[in-house]
Enzyme design. Structure first.
Site, mmCIF file in Angstrom:
data_model
loop_
_atom_site.group_PDB
_atom_site.id
_atom_site.type_symbol
_atom_site.label_atom_id
_atom_site.label_comp_id
_atom_site.label_asym_id
_atom_site.label_seq_id
_atom_site.Cartn_x
_atom_site.Cartn_y
_atom_site.Cartn_z
ATOM 1 N N ARG B 104 0.794 -1.234 0.000
ATOM 2 C CA ARG B 104 0.000 0.000 0.000
ATOM 3 C C ARG B 104 0.825 1.281 0.000
ATOM 4 O O ARG B 104 0.467 2.241 -0.672
ATOM 5 C CB ARG B 104 -0.927 0.016 1.232
ATOM 6 N N CYS B 139 -9.551 -1.292 5.426
ATOM 7 C CA CYS B 139 -11.000 -1.123 5.583
ATOM 8 C C CYS B 139 -11.375 0.172 6.313
ATOM 9 O O CYS B 139 -12.268 0.898 5.888
ATOM 10 C CB CYS B 139 -11.601 -2.327 6.305
ATOM 11 N N HIS B 252 -17.865 -1.879 10.356
ATOM 12 C CA HIS B 252 -17.144 -0.941 11.213
ATOM 13 C C HIS B 252 -17.949 0.346 11.388
ATOM 14 O O HIS B 252 -18.706 0.745 10.500
ATOM 15 C CB HIS B 252 -15.815 -0.535 10.576
#
Lengths: 344, 344
Positions: B104, B139, B252
């Site tokens: 990432r 996420c 979440h």
């Protein structure tokens, strides 16, 4: 609690509730001295027998004459009961420690966390013949300020961003029962019973059920904003809060981001918190061991951890911390009884 | 998903995991065109038969030759698998959409939320003979930025304070099973089984289980800090985060406090969010109805509510919002497949 002829006469208003029951436990744990004890509740509960410290007590109905010869009354029966019977008790010369929000923001009513601002109740004396009201802060405020105040004293907090993770207990014993019932139902594939809250609580979370005000904050959040200013006697401290109900039984957690007027590094903060009364530091990074609601349940101390310099603020002007405290105990019953102890 | 001769050949790496399974659902839901489909997993799962869209597939063991003639590979089998097999696939000319954190933050690897920064992957083309890696953000970052970006575009976010309420799913299917098992055990008065996490999760919450770094932040929190800067292509945006695991299954929640460079009032913010792609506003103050993890579970959109002017910031330079998103779906599988769709 122990019978002592020169101790105060004590009344508990709302003795059958979650906090009322905890008052009894805390009085025992702290060996609070008393001359007599009166257990008060609504008409519905009146007549019940409660055994406490090997004596049987009959729960009495709360009436206007309940406070004759009561030195200290611990109230936890909701705001409307406090509004009606608090002033009646004060007129009889009783010192009322009120767990509701009814009087917290009133001028002249001390709002007290004993470790934080005991001086606010300096003028109030037992056996002076003069009654008085002392307000117990909201649970979220108490738990937050137990950790934030020692840091505030050193470096002056200018702004605080709080997000809460609040337990069922804050909504009373029935909410705790509903969380358990719902969880059983969901695990059995049944539709959950939603009586206390209007939505599923098991394996879910939601914005705190307090009414939402015109500024978009709910009442629970504005308590944190306003009570902090009153307790710290600092009209300028800036606070924002987002209050969320999580499926946990009886202890709250709070993520608190702090901004300071003067620099404070995390080592100093940890040192200050490790010496703070009523606070325990749980901050083991290597073991990933930090405060949890379960760990602080049924305990007196507020736990603080995740103490770290805020990477989003320059210099050492910011810290992030994570705080957990038993909602029924330090968030309510214990704090009220510590206030009563200051009167002795 | 539908068989089309001119569609790409697709491979799923880690098909037996929670996200791997969700890849299949999302491909169906979005009618993603494909020429062929290869289901890859570890040796342990190889040989299993999976029926998908009325065809039987044999799960194949992931090896160095798995990517011959694969146009798009969706990886979700953990960082070490991505590190080893991602470059192998790229060498074969495959475009890899990687759900792990392995690449990432690497320079030259696009980190993409399709609604936010599709331009980051502009140079990558299917059938160019050149493989490439595209990283799917974490996420928590995806869910936060889905709501924060439309506001950032209007008023430029200068600082963000995030507290998360993260579901079990982020730790995989086994963690979800453990939460359910533990909850049953606790309700039966048994000691909870702690295998995935080293502490009780049922009716509890705890600081995210990611390793804690030397600055006191855990890796999950630093992902929010660093990925936000990369996705927004803004080295100066200041972010702090506290990441907490709560006993919720698959979505979440995040409490997000925003500071802006130019004023933004809550009415404008609500208007902007109500038009933002992939975002739904749930913000009914009178009914106390706001986003919940349960409400967004198995849904594509990220829900945002509790939109209000921050009382702790002067003028209209601050907002508080509360965001919920399905961790497995928009937080992982859906976002990755939206990236793949951009390639078509």
């Amino acid at each position: 609690m122990s019978l002592k002829e020169d101790g105060p006469s004590v009344a508990i208003v709302g003795v059958t509730g979650a906090v009322g029951q905890e008052f009894l436990s805390v009085l025992t744990d702290r060996d609070f001295p008393y001359r007599s004890l009166k257990l008060l509740a609504s008409k519905r509960s009146a007549g019940k027998t409660l055994t406490y410290e090997n004596r049987d007590y009959t729960v009495e109905e709360l009436t206007e004459s309940s406070f004759d010869d009561v030195d200290i009354a611990l109230f936890s029966a909701g705001g409307s009961i406090s509004k009606k019977f608090g002033p009646i008790a004060v007129d009889k010369g009783t010192i009322v420690v009120d767990n509701s929000s009814a009087f917290r923001m009133d001028d002249g009513i001390p709002l007290v966390i004993p470790e934080v601002n005991p001086e606010a109740m300096a003028g109030i004396k037992l056996n002076s013949g003069k009654g008085a009201l002392i307000a117990n802060p909201n649970c979220s405020t108490i738990i937050c300020l137990m950790a934030a105040t020692p840091l505030h004293r050193r470096a002056k907090v200018t702004r605080m961003v709080v997000s809460t993770y609040q337990a069922a207990s804050g909504a009373g014993a029935a909410a705790m029962e509903e969380l358990e019932l719902q969880t059983r139902e969901v695990l059995e594939g049944k539709k959950p019973t939603c009586q206390i809250f209007n939505q599923q609580y098991a394996f879910n979370l939601f914005s705190h059920n307090a009414p939402v005000l015109s500024n978009g904050y709910n009442e629970e959040e504005m308590k944190l904003v306003k009570e902090t200013r009153k307790i710290w006697n600092d009209k300028n401290v800036k606070v924002t809060a987002t209050c969320i109900r999580v499926p946990v039984m009886r202890a709250h957690a709070e993520s608190v981001n702090l901004q300071f007027e003067t620099p404070l590094d995390e080592a100093a903060a940890r040192e200050i918190l490790s010496k703070a009364p009523g606070v325990v530091v749980i901050d083991d990074r290597a073991a990933n061991k930090f405060p949890t609601p379960l760990e602080v349940s049924n305990k007196d101390d507020v736990a603080v951890g995740r103490i770290r310099q805020d990477v989003s603020q320059d210099g050492n002007y910011g810290l992030d911390i994570f705080v957990c405290g038993d909602q029924i105990r330090k968030g309510a019953a214990l704090n009220a009884i510590q206030i009563a102890e200051l009167l002795l």
